[in-house]
Design a protein around this motif. Structure first.
Motif, PDB file in Angstrom:
ATOM      1  N   LEU A 189      41.149  35.815  39.244  1.00  0.00           N
ATOM      2  CA  LEU A 189      40.531  36.965  38.467  1.00  0.00           C
ATOM      3  C   LEU A 189      41.255  37.719  37.616  1.00  0.00           C
ATOM      4  CD1 LEU A 189      37.990  38.119  41.224  1.00  0.00           C
ATOM      5  CD2 LEU A 189      37.682  36.916  39.528  1.00  0.00           C
ATOM      6  N   ARG A 190      42.424  38.040  38.452  1.00  0.00           N
ATOM      7  CA  ARG A 190      43.452  38.870  37.550  1.00  0.00           C
ATOM      8  C   ARG A 190      44.341  38.022  36.632  1.00  0.00           C
ATOM      9  NH1 ARG A 190      43.840  40.341  42.877  1.00  0.00           N
ATOM     10  NH2 ARG A 190      45.540  39.202  43.362  1.00  0.00           N
ATOM     11  N   ALA A 191      44.638  36.759  36.927  1.00  0.00           N
ATOM     12  CA  ALA A 191      45.086  36.096  35.842  1.00  0.00           C
ATOM     13  C   ALA A 191      44.570  35.901  34.480  1.00  0.00           C
ATOM     14  CB  ALA A 191      45.375  34.812  36.341  1.00  0.00           C
ATOM     15  N   ASN A 192      43.020  36.114  34.758  1.00  0.00           N
ATOM     16  CA  ASN A 192      42.161  36.070  33.349  1.00  0.00           C
ATOM     17  C   ASN A 192      41.718  37.394  33.254  1.00  0.00           C
ATOM     18  OD1 ASN A 192      41.282  33.167  32.651  1.00  0.00           O
ATOM     19  ND2 ASN A 192      41.406  33.354  35.038  1.00  0.00           N
ATOM     20  N   ARG A 193      42.707  38.365  33.563  1.00  0.00           N
ATOM     21  CA  ARG A 193      42.271  40.002  32.846  1.00  0.00           C
ATOM     22  C   ARG A 193      41.055  40.516  33.619  1.00  0.00           C
ATOM     23  NH1 ARG A 193      46.465  41.033  29.480  1.00  0.00           N
ATOM     24  NH2 ARG A 193      47.596  39.151  28.390  1.00  0.00           N
ATOM     25  N   VAL A 194      40.581  40.064  34.471  1.00  0.00           N
ATOM     26  CA  VAL A 194      39.447  40.495  35.323  1.00  0.00           C
ATOM     27  C   VAL A 194      40.006  41.422  36.372  1.00  0.00           C
ATOM     28  CG1 VAL A 194      37.234  40.053  36.435  1.00  0.00           C
ATOM     29  CG2 VAL A 194      38.041  38.433  34.566  1.00  0.00           C
ATOM     30  N   ASP A 195      39.835  42.553  35.992  1.00  0.00           N
ATOM     31  CA  ASP A 195      40.476  43.374  37.129  1.00  0.00           C
ATOM     32  C   ASP A 195      39.729  43.731  38.406  1.00  0.00           C
ATOM     33  OD1 ASP A 195      42.204  45.298  38.303  1.00  0.00           O
ATOM     34  OD2 ASP A 195      42.026  46.867  36.772  1.00  0.00           O
ATOM     35  N   VAL A 196      39.543  42.904  39.296  1.00  0.00           N
ATOM     36  CA  VAL A 196      38.492  42.840  40.310  1.00  0.00           C
ATOM     37  C   VAL A 196      39.352  42.303  41.531  1.00  0.00           C
ATOM     38  CG1 VAL A 196      36.352  42.092  41.446  1.00  0.00           C
ATOM     39  CG2 VAL A 196      36.559  42.364  38.872  1.00  0.00           C
ATOM     40  N   ALA A 197      39.485  43.219  42.596  1.00  0.00           N
ATOM     41  CA  ALA A 197      40.244  42.840  43.713  1.00  0.00           C
ATOM     42  C   ALA A 197      39.444  42.514  44.836  1.00  0.00           C
ATOM     43  CB  ALA A 197      41.115  44.131  44.417  1.00  0.00           C
ATOM     44  N   THR A 198      39.466  41.166  45.456  1.00  0.00           N
ATOM     45  CA  THR A 198      38.546  40.758  46.508  1.00  0.00           C
ATOM     46  C   THR A 198      39.103  41.123  47.756  1.00  0.00           C
ATOM     47  OG1 THR A 198      38.291  38.973  44.980  1.00  0.00           O
ATOM     48  CG2 THR A 198      37.476  38.689  47.073  1.00  0.00           C
ATOM     49  N   THR A 199      37.914  41.848  48.625  1.00  0.00           N
ATOM     50  CA  THR A 199      38.370  41.898  49.931  1.00  0.00           C
ATOM     51  C   THR A 199      37.553  40.744  50.742  1.00  0.00           C
ATOM     52  OG1 THR A 199      38.183  44.210  49.691  1.00  0.00           O
ATOM     53  CG2 THR A 199      37.827  43.620  51.906  1.00  0.00           C
ATOM     54  N   ALA A 200      36.244  40.182  50.543  1.00  0.00           N
ATOM     55  CA  ALA A 200      35.702  39.449  50.945  1.00  0.00           C
ATOM     56  C   ALA A 200      34.617  38.619  50.484  1.00  0.00           C
ATOM     57  CB  ALA A 200      34.925  40.073  52.508  1.00  0.00           C
ATOM     58  N   ILE A 201      34.345  37.254  50.359  1.00  0.00           N
ATOM     59  CA  ILE A 201      33.635  36.627  49.649  1.00  0.00           C
ATOM     60  C   ILE A 201      32.405  36.744  50.414  1.00  0.00           C
ATOM     61  CG2 ILE A 201      32.858  34.258  48.684  1.00  0.00           C
ATOM     62  CD1 ILE A 201      35.225  35.751  47.173  1.00  0.00           C
ATOM     63  N   LEU A 202      31.024  36.968  49.945  1.00  0.00           N
ATOM     64  CA  LEU A 202      29.931  37.117  50.396  1.00  0.00           C
ATOM     65  C   LEU A 202      29.091  35.974  50.180  1.00  0.00           C
ATOM     66  CD1 LEU A 202      29.043  40.722  49.362  1.00  0.00           C
ATOM     67  CD2 LEU A 202      30.139  40.023  51.470  1.00  0.00           C
ATOM     68  N   ARG A 203      28.861  35.439  49.122  1.00  0.00           N
ATOM     69  CA  ARG A 203      28.056  34.290  48.989  1.00  0.00           C
ATOM     70  C   ARG A 203      28.429  33.644  47.656  1.00  0.00           C
ATOM     71  NH1 ARG A 203      21.994  36.657  48.692  1.00  0.00           N
ATOM     72  NH2 ARG A 203      22.378  36.246  50.870  1.00  0.00           N
ATOM     73  N   ARG A 204      28.069  32.195  47.419  1.00  0.00           N
ATOM     74  CA  ARG A 204      28.048  31.921  45.985  1.00  0.00           C
ATOM     75  C   ARG A 204      26.791  31.248  46.003  1.00  0.00           C
ATOM     76  NH1 ARG A 204      33.685  30.876  47.765  1.00  0.00           N
ATOM     77  NH2 ARG A 204      35.069  31.730  46.195  1.00  0.00           N
ATOM     78  N   GLY A 205      26.498  30.743  44.479  1.00  0.00           N
ATOM     79  CA  GLY A 205      25.400  30.089  44.354  1.00  0.00           C
ATOM     80  C   GLY A 205      25.197  29.781  42.829  1.00  0.00           C
ATOM     81  N   SER A 206      24.103  29.167  42.564  1.00  0.00           N
ATOM     82  CA  SER A 206      23.766  29.120  41.001  1.00  0.00           C
ATOM     83  C   SER A 206      22.397  29.028  41.012  1.00  0.00           C
ATOM     84  CB  SER A 206      24.101  27.471  40.566  1.00  0.00           C
ATOM     85  OG  SER A 206      23.538  26.612  41.263  1.00  0.00           O
ATOM     86  N   LEU A 207      21.829  29.464  39.734  1.00  0.00           N
ATOM     87  CA  LEU A 207      20.453  29.361  39.337  1.00  0.00           C
ATOM     88  C   LEU A 207      20.145  29.081  37.898  1.00  0.00           C
ATOM     89  CD1 LEU A 207      19.807  32.584  37.947  1.00  0.00           C
ATOM     90  CD2 LEU A 207      20.373  33.451  40.016  1.00  0.00           C
ATOM     91  N   ARG A 208      19.061  28.580  37.794  1.00  0.00           N
ATOM     92  CA  ARG A 208      18.709  28.237  36.301  1.00  0.00           C
ATOM     93  C   ARG A 208      17.652  29.480  35.543  1.00  0.00           C
ATOM     94  NH1 ARG A 208      20.794  24.445  33.698  1.00  0.00           N
ATOM     95  NH2 ARG A 208      18.951  24.158  32.465  1.00  0.00           N
ATOM     96  N   LEU A 209      18.193  29.776  34.304  1.00  0.00           N
ATOM     97  CA  LEU A 209      17.620  30.902  33.684  1.00  0.00           C
ATOM     98  C   LEU A 209      17.785  30.649  32.262  1.00  0.00           C
ATOM     99  CD1 LEU A 209      16.574  33.719  34.628  1.00  0.00           C
ATOM    100  CD2 LEU A 209      18.742  34.470  34.376  1.00  0.00           C
ATOM    101  N   GLY A 210      16.968  30.706  31.574  1.00  0.00           N
ATOM    102  CA  GLY A 210      16.767  30.868  30.246  1.00  0.00           C
ATOM    103  C   GLY A 210      17.474  29.721  29.596  1.00  0.00           C
ATOM    104  N   GLY A 211      17.289  28.301  29.986  1.00  0.00           N
ATOM    105  CA  GLY A 211      17.752  27.307  29.455  1.00  0.00           C
ATOM    106  C   GLY A 211      19.404  27.128  29.760  1.00  0.00           C
ATOM    107  N   GLY A 212      19.947  27.950  30.856  1.00  0.00           N
ATOM    108  CA  GLY A 212      21.259  27.862  31.331  1.00  0.00           C
ATOM    109  C   GLY A 212      21.518  27.811  32.447  1.00  0.00           C
ATOM    110  N   ASN A 213      22.582  27.535  32.979  1.00  0.00           N
ATOM    111  CA  ASN A 213      22.806  27.384  34.608  1.00  0.00           C
ATOM    112  C   ASN A 213      23.632  28.576  34.814  1.00  0.00           C
ATOM    113  OD1 ASN A 213      22.673  26.238  37.368  1.00  0.00           O
ATOM    114  ND2 ASN A 213      24.791  25.401  36.820  1.00  0.00           N
TER     115      ASN A 213
END
Length: 291
Positions: A189-213
Motif C-alpha cells: 500500500l505505502r509503496a504505491n503511495r496509498v497512505d493506509v497502515a494495516t492492523t488486521a485483515i478482516l476479509r477479502r472478496g470480489s463482486l460483479r457490478l456494472g460490467g466489472g469485477n
C-alpha cells in the motif's frame, strides 16, 4: 527535237515528212517546237547550321546538409514552442478550474458526479476534491457539508477516495497481490503511495457490478484523510473493466468496536460489509468511460 503537228496537235519528231497519227504532210517550218521547261533555279546556300554541342550543362549546386539540419532544428523548436504553449495554457485552465471548485460546492458536486459516472452522490457524502486530467481522474468524498464560504469541510469519520488511471502501472502489481490475498504484506500500500497502515485483515472478496469485477480487501487500520490521521476500517477496491483502466478506491469509516479482536468484530453495516459495499458502489457506473 519534238514538234507539234499543226493538224492533230500530237507531238512528233521534226525529222518525219508526215504526221504518223493523222498522215498530214509536215512542212519543215509548220510544226511549232515544244517549249522547253525553264532551267530550275537553285537557291543560294543559306547560312551554316549551328554545330550541335554535346557538352553537358554544369551540375546544380548542392545544398549543404547543414541547411537541412538547421531547418529540422527550427521545426522541432517551433513545434516544441507550440507544445509548451499549449501545455501551459492547459495547466493554467485546469488550475483555474480547481480553484473555482474550491469555493463553489455546486461545481464540485457536478464534477464529482461526472467523474464517478453517477446520477447523484450517495446520501451523506459531499465532494471534497475533484481532479480530472487526460489519463487520470481523482475524487475525494467526505461526510461533512461544505462550510458557509463554500469550501469543503474536513472529513470526520467516513469518506471515499477514488482514482482512475489510463493503464495499470507496473508498480501496482504488488497492490493487486495484496488485495487479492496473494500476500499480507501491507507495504504494498505505502509503496504505491496509498497512505493506509494495516492492523488486521478482516476479509477479502470480489463482486460483479456494472460490467466489472470488483476485488476488495477490508481491514482495520489507520489512514491519512482530510483533517489528519484516522483510525477505523478501510476497504480497498480494485475494479477490473474491459477497457483495462486502473480503478482503485478506498472506502473508510469508523470501527464499531476498536477494543474487540478482529475475529469477533461484527462488520454488519460497516464499510467492511460486502452488502454495504455493493450498495455504496451501485451509485456509480464503475466501468464507465473516462471523463
Amino acid at each position: 527535237m519534238l514538234v507539234i503537228c499543226p493538224s492533230c496537235g500530237k507531238r512528233i519528231s521534226d525529222r518525219v515528212a508526215a504526221c504518223p497519227f493523222c498522215q498530214v504532210t509536215i512542212a519543215s517550218d509548220a510544226a511549232a517546237p515544244i517549249p522547253s521547261a525553264p532551267p530550275a533555279r537553285i537557291a543560294p546556300p543559306g547560312p551554316p547550321l549551328p554545330r550541335p554541342s554535346f557538352d553537358l550543362p554544369p551540375p546544380p549546386k548542392k545544398t549543404s546538409p547543414l541547411v537541412y539540419v538547421a531547418i529540422g532544428c527550427g521545426l522541432v523548436l517551433a513545434l516544441g514552442a507550440v507544445a509548451v504553449g499549449t501545455s501551459v495554457y492547459y495547466l493554467k485552465r485546469k488550475a483555474a478550474e480547481i480553484q473555482a471548485q474550491g469555493t463553489n460546492p455546486e461545481l464540485r458536486n457536478t464534477k464529482a458526479v461526472e467523474v464517478l459516472k453517477a446520477d447523484r452522490l450517495p446520501d451523506g457524502y459531499y465532494p471534497v476534491a475533484v481532479v480530472s486530467i487526460p489519463g487520470m481522474d481523482m475524487v475525494v468524498l467526505g461526510d461533512q457539508p461544505p462550510r458557509p464560504d463554500g469550501r469543503a469541510a474536513h472529513i470526520r469519520e467516513r469518506g471515499y477516495m477514488y482514482m482512475r488511471l489510463f493503464r495499470e502501472p507496473e508498480n501496482m502489481r504488488a497492490l493487486r497481490a495484496f488485495v487479492e490475498g496473494r500476500t499480507d504484506d501491507p507495504s504494498a500500500l505505502r509503496a504505491n503511495r496509498v497512505d493506509v497502515a494495516t492492523t488486521a485483515i478482516l476479509r477479502r472478496g470480489s463482486l460483479r457490478l456494472g460490467g466489472g469485477n470488483v476485488l476488495y480487501c477490508a481491514q482495520r487500520g489507520e489512514m491519512s484523510a482530510s483533517g489528519g490521521r484516522q483510525k477505523g476500517l478501510q476497504t480497498v477496491t480494485l475494479t477490473d473493466c474491459p477497457d483495462h483502466n486502473m480503478r482503485m478506491g478506498i472506502w473508510f469509516g469508523p470501527d464499531p468496536d476498536p477494543a474487540r479482536p478482529p475475529a469477533e468484530l461484527n462488520l454488519t453495516g460497516t464499510v467492511a460489509d460486502e452488502n454495504e459495499l455493493r450498495g455504496f458502489l451501485s451509485h456509480f457506473k464503475v466501468c464507465g468511460p473516462a471523463s
